[in-house]
Design a protein around this motif. Structure first.
Motif, PDB file in Angstrom:
ATOM      1  N   VAL A  50      54.646  40.688  14.815  1.00 27.80           N
ATOM      2  CA  VAL A  50      54.246  40.442  16.207  1.00 27.80           C
ATOM      3  C   VAL A  50      53.572  41.660  16.795  1.00 27.80           C
ATOM      4  N   SER A  51      54.138  42.821  16.503  1.00 33.21           N
ATOM      5  CA  SER A  51      53.541  44.035  17.045  1.00 33.21           C
ATOM      6  C   SER A  51      52.182  44.306  16.435  1.00 33.21           C
ATOM      7  N   ALA A  52      52.007  43.884  15.165  1.00 35.34           N
ATOM      8  CA  ALA A  52      50.695  44.067  14.537  1.00 35.34           C
ATOM      9  C   ALA A  52      49.658  43.123  15.106  1.00 35.34           C
ATOM     10  N   SER A  53      50.012  41.881  15.596  1.00 38.80           N
ATOM     11  CA  SER A  53      49.092  40.908  16.193  1.00 38.80           C
ATOM     12  C   SER A  53      49.689  40.410  17.494  1.00 38.80           C
ATOM     13  N   PRO A  54      49.414  41.065  18.621  1.00 42.65           N
ATOM     14  CA  PRO A  54      50.055  40.699  19.899  1.00 42.65           C
ATOM     15  C   PRO A  54      49.664  39.316  20.414  1.00 42.65           C
ATOM     16  N   ASP A  55      48.565  38.659  19.894  1.00 44.31           N
ATOM     17  CA  ASP A  55      48.151  37.335  20.371  1.00 44.31           C
ATOM     18  C   ASP A  55      49.039  36.216  19.844  1.00 44.31           C
ATOM     19  N   VAL A  56      49.846  36.537  18.819  1.00 46.16           N
ATOM     20  CA  VAL A  56      50.671  35.496  18.220  1.00 46.16           C
ATOM     21  C   VAL A  56      51.629  34.906  19.241  1.00 46.16           C
ATOM     22  N   GLU A  57      52.299  35.788  19.979  1.00 45.00           N
ATOM     23  CA  GLU A  57      53.278  35.300  20.950  1.00 45.00           C
ATOM     24  C   GLU A  57      52.608  34.519  22.065  1.00 45.00           C
ATOM     25  N   GLY A  58      51.440  34.981  22.553  1.00 48.51           N
ATOM     26  CA  GLY A  58      50.744  34.267  23.630  1.00 48.51           C
ATOM     27  C   GLY A  58      50.203  32.927  23.189  1.00 48.51           C
ATOM     28  N   GLU A  59      49.619  32.883  21.986  1.00 47.06           N
ATOM     29  CA  GLU A  59      49.071  31.619  21.498  1.00 47.06           C
ATOM     30  C   GLU A  59      50.161  30.607  21.209  1.00 47.06           C
ATOM     31  N   SER A  60      51.351  31.123  20.798  1.00 42.76           N
ATOM     32  CA  SER A  60      52.459  30.197  20.587  1.00 42.76           C
ATOM     33  C   SER A  60      52.882  29.515  21.872  1.00 42.76           C
ATOM     34  N   LYS A  61      52.534  30.114  23.014  1.00 40.18           N
ATOM     35  CA  LYS A  61      52.847  29.520  24.326  1.00 40.18           C
ATOM     36  C   LYS A  61      51.631  28.843  24.950  1.00 40.18           C
ATOM     37  N   GLY A  62      50.517  28.719  24.191  1.00 40.99           N
ATOM     38  CA  GLY A  62      49.339  28.027  24.709  1.00 40.99           C
ATOM     39  C   GLY A  62      48.375  28.908  25.462  1.00 40.99           C
ATOM     40  N   ASN A  63      48.591  30.207  25.453  1.00 47.53           N
ATOM     41  CA  ASN A  63      47.716  31.126  26.165  1.00 47.53           C
ATOM     42  C   ASN A  63      46.663  31.659  25.195  1.00 47.53           C
ATOM     43  N   TYR A  64      45.490  30.997  25.232  1.00 50.12           N
ATOM     44  CA  TYR A  64      44.415  31.401  24.338  1.00 50.12           C
ATOM     45  C   TYR A  64      43.399  32.234  25.116  1.00 50.12           C
ATOM     46  N   PRO A  65      42.670  33.059  24.448  1.00 45.31           N
ATOM     47  CA  PRO A  65      41.705  33.920  25.151  1.00 45.31           C
ATOM     48  C   PRO A  65      40.563  33.120  25.745  1.00 45.31           C
ATOM     49  N   ASP A  66      39.922  33.685  26.773  1.00 46.35           N
ATOM     50  CA  ASP A  66      38.786  33.034  27.420  1.00 46.35           C
ATOM     51  C   ASP A  66      37.591  32.993  26.477  1.00 46.35           C
ATOM     52  N   MET A  67      36.716  31.959  26.727  1.00 52.69           N
ATOM     53  CA  MET A  67      35.482  31.826  25.963  1.00 52.69           C
ATOM     54  C   MET A  67      34.309  32.023  26.912  1.00 52.69           C
ATOM     55  N   LYS A  68      33.510  32.970  26.663  1.00 54.42           N
ATOM     56  CA  LYS A  68      32.364  33.253  27.506  1.00 54.42           C
ATOM     57  C   LYS A  68      31.179  32.408  27.048  1.00 54.42           C
ATOM     58  N   ARG A  69      30.629  31.609  27.972  1.00 54.72           N
ATOM     59  CA  ARG A  69      29.475  30.769  27.668  1.00 54.72           C
ATOM     60  C   ARG A  69      28.655  30.547  28.920  1.00 54.72           C
ATOM     61  N   GLU A  70      27.452  29.988  28.755  1.00 56.12           N
ATOM     62  CA  GLU A  70      26.574  29.759  29.884  1.00 56.12           C
ATOM     63  C   GLU A  70      27.105  28.630  30.751  1.00 56.12           C
ATOM     64  N   GLU A  71      26.862  28.730  32.058  1.00 52.17           N
ATOM     65  CA  GLU A  71      27.311  27.687  32.973  1.00 52.17           C
ATOM     66  C   GLU A  71      26.454  26.429  32.793  1.00 52.17           C
ATOM     67  N   SER A  72      27.070  25.258  33.102  1.00 55.62           N
ATOM     68  CA  SER A  72      26.362  23.986  33.008  1.00 55.62           C
ATOM     69  C   SER A  72      25.278  23.915  34.075  1.00 55.62           C
ATOM     70  N   LEU A  73      24.087  23.528  33.674  1.00 52.91           N
ATOM     71  CA  LEU A  73      22.970  23.452  34.599  1.00 52.91           C
ATOM     72  C   LEU A  73      22.930  22.076  35.258  1.00 52.91           C
ATOM     73  N   PRO A  74      22.633  21.948  36.562  1.00 57.44           N
ATOM     74  CA  PRO A  74      22.494  20.632  37.207  1.00 57.44           C
ATOM     75  C   PRO A  74      21.277  19.902  36.669  1.00 57.44           C
ATOM     76  N   LEU A  75      21.335  18.566  36.732  1.00 55.27           N
ATOM     77  CA  LEU A  75      20.245  17.764  36.195  1.00 55.27           C
ATOM     78  C   LEU A  75      19.015  17.751  37.090  1.00 55.27           C
ATOM     79  N   GLY A  76      19.224  17.975  38.377  1.00 57.09           N
ATOM     80  CA  GLY A  76      18.084  17.971  39.283  1.00 57.09           C
ATOM     81  C   GLY A  76      17.446  16.608  39.443  1.00 57.09           C
ATOM     82  N   GLN A  77      18.243  15.529  39.328  1.00 52.39           N
ATOM     83  CA  GLN A  77      17.715  14.172  39.400  1.00 52.39           C
ATOM     84  C   GLN A  77      18.186  13.429  40.650  1.00 52.39           C
ATOM     85  N   ILE A  78      18.511  14.157  41.703  1.00 53.35           N
ATOM     86  CA  ILE A  78      18.908  13.526  42.967  1.00 53.35           C
ATOM     87  C   ILE A  78      17.649  13.202  43.767  1.00 53.35           C
TER      88      ILE A  78
END
Length: 358
Positions: free
Chosen positions: A45-73
């Motif tokens: 556990v001390s060698a991989s601190p994410d093990v305990e968090g992931e076992s509780k469902g706490n996964y790291p954030d994923m950085k990605r581009e925001e969804s663009l609006p369709l502009g069809q209004i």
């Protein structure tokens, strides 16, 4: 002698080795590995601190581009009145109805209640426009692409031909598209429109579907639908003489929804049951005998060129239609009992006394 001794010695040696092998114990399975110690778990556990968090469902954030609006209004709707998009139009045989169809906004065309659309609409461009029947008197048109136009023709079961010019526009259009289109026109009876009234005969409601009356838009003989009258002088159509006071009895499966007459012609209206009903033959009761009469089809109605009492027949099914307060005219005379002359036709077959039917 030496060979015999050698063979005996070899046999004894083989027996001795086989007995020794039979008495030796089978090899033992290796013992399972020992469970990890508490120290080993803490170290992992001390060698991989994410093990305990992931076992509780706490996964790291994923950085990605925001969804663009369709502009069809379509901004044309922002301040559009509530009634925009609803189009009421009067149909006539010499007019083309113009419609504006927007992509992703279907147009529903509502035809008169008495009209039924039994055939597929004819589209000039099925690649851009889709047309689908909904129910008996509605049509939905969709534009798959923009910047195109076409024509759609709808043929009603009444014989009316409805012609539409349609244009496909996009979300950037400054025009409000049509959403619901109501097509108004009188039924093909020359202006006779059937509506409720409390004055009709009460007994008529049980079989015919309720008391009815008329509102006349055109007092012409076209209500009967004849194209080439047999008489030299036309008979004017007088709506004030229309009567809905009829009694009916018999098999409801061939009975019309309503019956009315102007004293010259009689209409048997089947309404929305027209396509589903097995239509009967119409007979007028003359001196207690069912007599064939000329009939024609007008919309969802059978029009008999006669007035009075009628009998509707289809196989073994019979419906008696009598004007309210009707009394039989004349009496049926039995044919002569004297033998018919040689070579002459036999006497007419008795069809029955009118008092015994209906």
């Amino acid at each position: 002698m030496n060979r015999a001794l050698l063979s005996a010695a070899l046999s004894a040696a083989l027996l001795t080795s086989s007995a020794a092998l039979a008495q030796s114990p089978p090899p033992k399975k290796p013992p399972p590995p020992p469970p990890p110690s508490a120290k080993d778990v803490i170290d992992s556990v001390s060698a991989s601190p994410d093990v305990e968090g992931e076992s509780k469902g706490n996964y790291p954030d994923m950085k990605r581009e925001e969804s663009l609006p369709l502009g069809q209004i379509q901004r044309a709707w922002d301040k559009a009145p509530e009634k925009d998009g609803v189009y009421h139009v009067e149909w006539s045989a010499d007019k083309v109805i113009k419609l504006r169809v927007r992509q992703y906004i279907p147009v529903t065309i509502v035809f008169p209640e008495w009209e039924t659309i039994g055939s597929e609409p004819e589209s000039g461009d099925s690649f851009v426009f889709g047309a689908e029947r909904v129910g008996s008197n509605k049509l939905v048109i969709r534009a798959k692409y923009v910047g195109a136009d076409a024509a759609i023709t709808v043929i009603g079961d009444s014989g009316n031909v409805y012609a539409f010019y349609i244009r496909a526009e996009g979300a950037n259009s400054v025009n409000i598209p049509d959403v619901v289109v109501y097509v108004h026109t009188a039924p093909p009876t020359g202006g006779v429109v059937v509506g409720p009234t409390p004055q009709a005969h009460a007994k008529n409601a049980a079989v015919i579907g309720g008391p009815k009356s008329v509102d006349v838009a055109s007092a012409t003989r076209a209500a009967t639908g004849e194209k080439s009258p047999d008489f030299a002088k036309g008979i004017p159509f007088d709506p004030s003489k229309l009567s809905f006071d009829f009694d009916m009895s018999g098999d409801a499966s061939i009975a019309p929804k309503r019956v009315f007459s102007d004293g010259i012609f009689t209409w048997f209206d089947y309404g929305d049951r027209w396509d589903r009903s097995d239509l009967p033959a119409v007979y007028r009761v003359v001196d207690g005998v069912d007599t064939p009469v000329n009939t024609r089809v007008r919309g969802s109605m059978l029009v008999a060129e006669a007035a009075g009492a009628f009998t509707l027949r289809n196989g073994q099914r019979v419906v008696c239609v009598r004007p309210a307060g009707w009394e039989p005219e004349g009496t049926y005379a039995e044919p002569s009992s004297s033998p018919a002359p040689t070579g002459s036709a036999a006497p007419a077959t008795l069809l029955g006394d009118d008092k015994g039917r209906g």
